[in-house]
Design a protein around this motif. Sequence first.
Motif, short mmCIF file in Angstrom:
data_model
loop_
_atom_site.label_atom_id
_atom_site.label_comp_id
_atom_site.label_asym_id
_atom_site.label_seq_id
_atom_site.Cartn_x
_atom_site.Cartn_y
_atom_site.Cartn_z
N SER A 146 39.16 53.36 55.01
CA SER A 146 38.77 52.08 55.88
C SER A 146 39.36 52.17 56.91
CB SER A 146 39.29 50.69 55.12
OG SER A 146 38.64 50.81 53.77
N THR A 148 40.46 50.28 60.84
CA THR A 148 40.61 48.96 61.69
C THR A 148 41.03 49.48 63.02
OG1 THR A 148 41.00 47.55 59.83
CG2 THR A 148 41.35 46.50 61.81
N GLY A 204 30.44 47.10 56.42
CA GLY A 204 31.13 46.46 57.57
C GLY A 204 30.70 46.66 59.14
N ALA A 205 29.74 47.79 58.94
CA ALA A 205 29.25 47.99 60.28
C ALA A 205 27.79 48.90 60.23
CB ALA A 205 30.05 48.92 61.26
N LYS A 216 34.65 47.50 65.87
CA LYS A 216 35.03 46.19 66.47
C LYS A 216 36.49 45.73 66.48
CE LYS A 216 30.54 44.60 66.43
NZ LYS A 216 29.38 43.40 65.93
N ASN A 218 39.70 44.48 65.41
CA ASN A 218 40.19 43.92 64.24
C ASN A 218 39.42 43.85 63.07
OD1 ASN A 218 42.83 43.67 65.60
ND2 ASN A 218 41.98 42.09 66.43
N GLN A 219 38.09 44.31 62.95
CA GLN A 219 37.34 44.29 62.24
C GLN A 219 37.12 45.41 61.05
OE1 GLN A 219 33.17 42.86 63.30
NE2 GLN A 219 32.07 44.13 62.07
N LYS A 220 37.32 45.26 59.93
CA LYS A 220 37.33 46.64 59.03
C LYS A 220 36.07 47.20 58.98
CE LYS A 220 39.17 46.15 54.89
NZ LYS A 220 40.18 45.90 53.65
N GLN A 249 31.37 45.26 48.91
CA GLN A 249 33.03 45.06 49.06
C GLN A 249 33.34 44.32 47.89
OE1 GLN A 249 34.49 45.70 51.65
NE2 GLN A 249 33.39 45.75 53.46
#
Length: 765
Positions: A146, A148, A204-205, A216, A218-220, A249
């Motif tokens: 992951s 961030t 997440g993306a 982005k 603070n977006q994991k 998730q």
Amino acid sequence: MTTRSLLQLTVILLLCGSRPGNAQEIYAGRYKAVFTAAPQKVPTAKIPDGPLAGNGDIGLTLGGNPDNLCFYLGKNDFWRAYPVYPGGGIALPGWLELNISALKGADYYAEQVQDKAFIKGEFTKNDLKVIMDAWVSATANTVVASFTATKACTLKALLKATKGNTSVNTSGTTQGIHWVTRSFQNTPLLEWPCHVAMALKVLGAEQQNDGSITLKPNQKVTLVVTIYTNQDNPDWKQKAITTALATTQNTLVQLREQHEAWWKDFWGRSNVRIGDPFIEKYYYASQYLFGATSRGNKFAPGIWGPFVTRDSSAWGGDYHLNYNYQAPYWAAYSSNYIDQTDNFDQPLLDYMEKGKAHAKALLGMKGIYYPVGIGPKGLVTTRWPLTPDEMEKRYATRENTIDGGYKFLGQKINAVFSVGNMLMRFYSTYDRAYALKIYPYVLECANFWEDYLKFENGRYVIYNDHYGEVMPNLRNKGVWRNMLGDFNSTLSLGLVKMLFKGVVDLSTFLNADAGRLEKWQHIVKHLSDFTVAEVNGKLSLKSVEKSPSPWHSGINGLARVSIHGLILPGGVCGPETDSAFNQVLLNDVSRWKERMKAPGEWANTLGNGIETCFPAAVRVGYDADEILKQLKDRITVQSLPNLWITAEGGGTETLAAVPLTINEMLLQSYEQVIRIFPNWNKNKDASFDQLRAYGAFLVSSKQEKGEILFVKMRSEAGRTCTIRNPWPGKAVQLFRNGRKAEILTGKTFAFGTKAGEKLELQKAG
């Protein structure tokens, strides 16, 4: 490791160690490896120096700089099943490449967090910080990473399979899942096909066609790689893809919970506390690395475990049978990691038919005869080069048909080396199912040596089994055969004695082959004595009784190779067995210090043998404080930032060094006699929980202010417990399941137990 790195680690450990303990604390969590610079030895043919995570099957090695990170993905069951290295041996499936161009020149910081088995990274450049969290699921064929970022940037993730070395590669995309495969198949001399598939999913993306992902603020963003071979599943490619597709998730949350629960259970099997942060750090790091390297229901690890970062790693990463394959497991038995050793026996059992063929065709003997290196599924890895030209290039001779084209290197003992591990587990568990599993192998070893031994002048002798490897090479060119002819090698005598003592015990336990017991007992009783000679008025061990080789025939004293026969894994010598002969060995250990030219050279373990010499010094009774001092010096001179203690000749075997040394200081049980704190400074507090002793006892004890406070045990097999009195000269109160029972007296005493019974010893009154 640099002095700066050591200082940084020490500060962190002191801070971690200052926290008050509690019942839920995982003691190993006090220690972690810290990295403030990018790895320098990734990729490598040996042990990498980067952060490591693994599940005993899949290994994750972090390499690269912050702007170009690389997760090398190794797997214990992915082999090019070719009989010669280089080229044959364990192979690299591939890697996940992560490019973040905005981090070029960024500061590097990473942690190998061992209690929960993950890698944490922080990479900082000006006001951009990217935080990474990576782990290999303990319960699934899944790698998770992951990321961030504190401000927007682009991450490009590329999943790649290694190419070359005759592999066939494919790649594609299925429902947004990018996958790659690598296969070894349909090439001459390949003993079996091997395939691997890796599939990447992004959570997440959105990932673009070129692999780009926008991070982005603070977006994991989570990258999931699923890895399967045809050893895992016959539909290996589809399994990797469908598993990746099904990952969400929510499933990752469940997987992380299972992962942390597995490691919590692992750390709960046993622990030691000795008041020495430096040694404890390497004790728990070694246990972590072994747990990440070996899993009982998977393929056994080779010399480098699953932390392979290139094809054609040194010695093919194979199962080297003259100690390298066996040694990583030596601390697992006393550390109560029995299930982690379940994978050890299968490669040996799988090679038995070939071993019988070697014995018959090459020596005219019964039983089994193994070359120096094998792999899984009956694979031999140590054929000589297949052409005279290649043989001449690598070994300075065109004769590539030595011993039928296989590397036995003058040693007949390779198969018996592994009996040592089998007996360690048997004596530690008295598990009937396990005894039945290994008995055919041990019996075939006995068949060979019963046939090979010669009975002369009232004793059994051993011809032409060599103390060390004898082979052609670029240095000795045409004269290597002049080194052949060892007679009564200490290594051979010790391991053969271990073998026949063990087969007697197994036969008796299983009530099998009773008609052969008399012969086997005769061999144990009449096997030649170990040869000694006088040095400066004191007796010293000789490597062999006679040899044409000047190196073998000298008075070399107790050393790594002879230790293998006598103490580890041999287990036929020590104070309990023969106190007079043990004094000879103790004298030899005392000479190790005289031969040193610099710190870290004690016992000559910079090349090989740290996992052998240090525990052996403990067993024979050398001063514990001096052993620990020398161990610290040795680690400081030659270890990596990921806390892997390195040796020139091998990799995974060093993982046993510190745990086995400490376990032997706190608890010994060879020859079925339990000894509590047998070689520990009485003025240093220490404790241990659930170390495993021969007889199938789990033992806990504590020493404080020079006094042993208690001894607690659980009997797994209901066997008689024989124990040296922890309070010499005092009467001892035995408690059974919390209730007072017998009063025990004497230097050593024995008492019966029942399976599952909880026992405690306290000084009477």
